[in-house]
Motif scaffolding. Sequence first.
Motif, PDB file in Angstrom:
ATOM      1  N   LEU A   4     -14.574   6.036  -2.127  1.00 10.53           N
ATOM      2  CA  LEU A   4     -13.221   5.910  -2.656  1.00 10.53           C
ATOM      3  C   LEU A   4     -12.244   6.534  -1.674  1.00 10.53           C
ATOM      4  N   ARG A   5     -11.117   5.859  -1.509  1.00 11.11           N
ATOM      5  CA  ARG A   5     -10.141   6.305  -0.536  1.00 11.11           C
ATOM      6  C   ARG A   5      -9.246   7.391  -1.098  1.00 11.11           C
ATOM      7  N   ARG A   6      -9.013   8.415  -0.307  1.00  7.91           N
ATOM      8  CA  ARG A   6      -8.105   9.485  -0.701  1.00  7.91           C
ATOM      9  C   ARG A   6      -6.661   9.058  -0.499  1.00  7.91           C
ATOM     10  N   ARG A   7      -6.420   8.274   0.493  1.00  9.10           N
ATOM     11  CA  ARG A   7      -5.082   7.764   0.761  1.00  9.10           C
ATOM     12  C   ARG A   7      -5.198   6.287   1.098  1.00  9.10           C
ATOM     13  N   ASP A   8      -4.077   5.616   1.108  1.00 10.66           N
ATOM     14  CA  ASP A   8      -4.019   4.177   1.380  1.00 10.66           C
ATOM     15  C   ASP A   8      -4.825   3.379   0.360  1.00 10.66           C
ATOM     16  N   ASN A   9      -4.935   3.874  -0.863  1.00 12.73           N
ATOM     17  CA  ASN A   9      -5.628   3.116  -1.903  1.00 12.73           C
ATOM     18  C   ASN A   9      -4.651   2.107  -2.511  1.00 12.73           C
ATOM     19  N   GLY A  10      -5.151   1.217  -3.338  1.00 13.58           N
ATOM     20  CA  GLY A  10      -4.348   0.122  -3.886  1.00 13.58           C
ATOM     21  C   GLY A  10      -3.067   0.551  -4.590  1.00 13.58           C
ATOM     22  N   PRO A  11      -3.146   1.438  -5.590  1.00 16.37           N
ATOM     23  CA  PRO A  11      -1.923   1.828  -6.294  1.00 16.37           C
ATOM     24  C   PRO A  11      -0.892   2.513  -5.382  1.00 16.37           C
ATOM     25  N   GLU A  12      -1.376   3.359  -4.483  1.00 17.27           N
ATOM     26  CA  GLU A  12      -0.460   4.051  -3.576  1.00 17.27           C
ATOM     27  C   GLU A  12       0.193   3.064  -2.608  1.00 17.27           C
ATOM     28  N   MET A  13      -0.587   2.142  -2.067  1.00 12.32           N
ATOM     29  CA  MET A  13      -0.043   1.161  -1.128  1.00 12.32           C
ATOM     30  C   MET A  13       0.990   0.261  -1.791  1.00 12.32           C
ATOM     31  N   ALA A  14       0.747  -0.122  -3.048  1.00 10.85           N
ATOM     32  CA  ALA A  14       1.699  -0.988  -3.754  1.00 10.85           C
ATOM     33  C   ALA A  14       3.050  -0.289  -3.895  1.00 10.85           C
ATOM     34  N   LEU A  19       8.756   0.825  -1.776  1.00 10.92           N
ATOM     35  CA  LEU A  19       9.702   1.815  -1.243  1.00 10.92           C
ATOM     36  C   LEU A  19      10.154   1.439   0.159  1.00 10.92           C
ATOM     37  N   HIS A  20       9.210   1.011   0.975  1.00 11.43           N
ATOM     38  CA  HIS A  20       9.544   0.605   2.344  1.00 11.43           C
ATOM     39  C   HIS A  20      10.442  -0.626   2.319  1.00 11.43           C
ATOM     40  N   GLY A  21      10.140  -1.559   1.430  1.00  8.58           N
ATOM     41  CA  GLY A  21      10.958  -2.767   1.296  1.00  8.58           C
ATOM     42  C   GLY A  21      12.379  -2.460   0.846  1.00  8.58           C
ATOM     43  N   ALA A  22      12.552  -1.348   0.142  1.00  9.06           N
ATOM     44  CA  ALA A  22      13.883  -0.925  -0.304  1.00  9.06           C
ATOM     45  C   ALA A  22      14.621  -0.152   0.792  1.00  9.06           C
ATOM     46  N   GLY A  23      14.006  -0.037   1.952  1.00  5.84           N
ATOM     47  CA  GLY A  23      14.658   0.622   3.081  1.00  5.84           C
ATOM     48  C   GLY A  23      14.405   2.112   3.182  1.00  5.84           C
ATOM     49  N   LEU A  24      13.503   2.636   2.372  1.00  6.03           N
ATOM     50  CA  LEU A  24      13.218   4.065   2.409  1.00  6.03           C
ATOM     51  C   LEU A  24      12.152   4.386   3.447  1.00  6.03           C
ATOM     52  N   ARG A  25      12.284   5.529   4.060  1.00  8.33           N
ATOM     53  CA  ARG A  25      11.281   6.007   4.994  1.00  8.33           C
ATOM     54  C   ARG A  25      10.751   7.332   4.468  1.00  8.33           C
ATOM     55  N   TYR A  26       9.471   7.554   4.658  1.00  7.15           N
ATOM     56  CA  TYR A  26       8.794   8.691   4.036  1.00  7.15           C
ATOM     57  C   TYR A  26       7.608   9.082   4.886  1.00  7.15           C
ATOM     58  N   ARG A  27       6.999  10.200   4.543  1.00  9.68           N
ATOM     59  CA  ARG A  27       5.784  10.667   5.212  1.00  9.68           C
ATOM     60  C   ARG A  27       4.609  10.450   4.279  1.00  9.68           C
ATOM     61  N   VAL A  28       3.462  10.133   4.844  1.00  8.20           N
ATOM     62  CA  VAL A  28       2.249   9.905   4.068  1.00  8.20           C
ATOM     63  C   VAL A  28       1.275  11.050   4.339  1.00  8.20           C
ATOM     64  N   ALA A 114      11.020   2.222  -8.959  1.00 11.48           N
ATOM     65  CA  ALA A 114      12.365   2.293  -9.536  1.00 11.48           C
ATOM     66  C   ALA A 114      12.711   3.727  -9.931  1.00 11.48           C
ATOM     67  N   ARG A 115      11.765   4.450 -10.497  1.00 10.57           N
ATOM     68  CA  ARG A 115      12.026   5.848 -10.872  1.00 10.57           C
ATOM     69  C   ARG A 115      12.251   6.718  -9.645  1.00 10.57           C
ATOM     70  N   ILE A 116      11.472   6.464  -8.582  1.00 13.35           N
ATOM     71  CA  ILE A 116      11.657   7.220  -7.340  1.00 13.35           C
ATOM     72  C   ILE A 116      13.024   6.909  -6.740  1.00 13.35           C
ATOM     73  N   LEU A 117      13.368   5.623  -6.667  1.00 10.65           N
ATOM     74  CA  LEU A 117      14.674   5.227  -6.133  1.00 10.65           C
ATOM     75  C   LEU A 117      15.806   5.847  -6.948  1.00 10.65           C
TER      76      LEU A 117
END
Length: 127
Positions: A4-14, A19-28, A114-117
């Motif tokens: 099982l992946r700790r990061r880059d898993n399905g729910p997190e990637m979705a 967020l990226h599509g909304a123009g946000l930049r973040y750290r993973v 939406a909640r994060i935005l």
Amino acid sequence: MSVLRRRDNGPEMAVRRLLHGAGLRYRVSWPVPGQRRRTIDIAFTRAHLAVYIDGCFWHGCPVHATSPKANSKWWADKIAANRARDADVTTQLQGLGWTVMRFWEHEKPDEVAARILGHLREGEPPA
């Protein structure tokens, strides 16, 4: 379980795609300040916003959590320790002035994004 992946898993990637599509930049997997082995799933460092997408099994979701029949005591202790660690990290980050948002993996990615935005827009100065 080790596959099982700790990061880059399905729910997190979705959520990250939205967020990226909304123009946000973040750290993973950004390190929690003062902690060597603990990380933030999605970190907005300037806004001091930490976002976690918690797995239903690993973090004891009240809706979807299951309890394995084999070695059940060990698993109950493991999940309790995970929840305690989550609470500890949340308290530490809040003490440093961060806002912590936690979501379950079963929550709809568009609603999570939406909640994060919404939270990030509240902190923006008026245009």
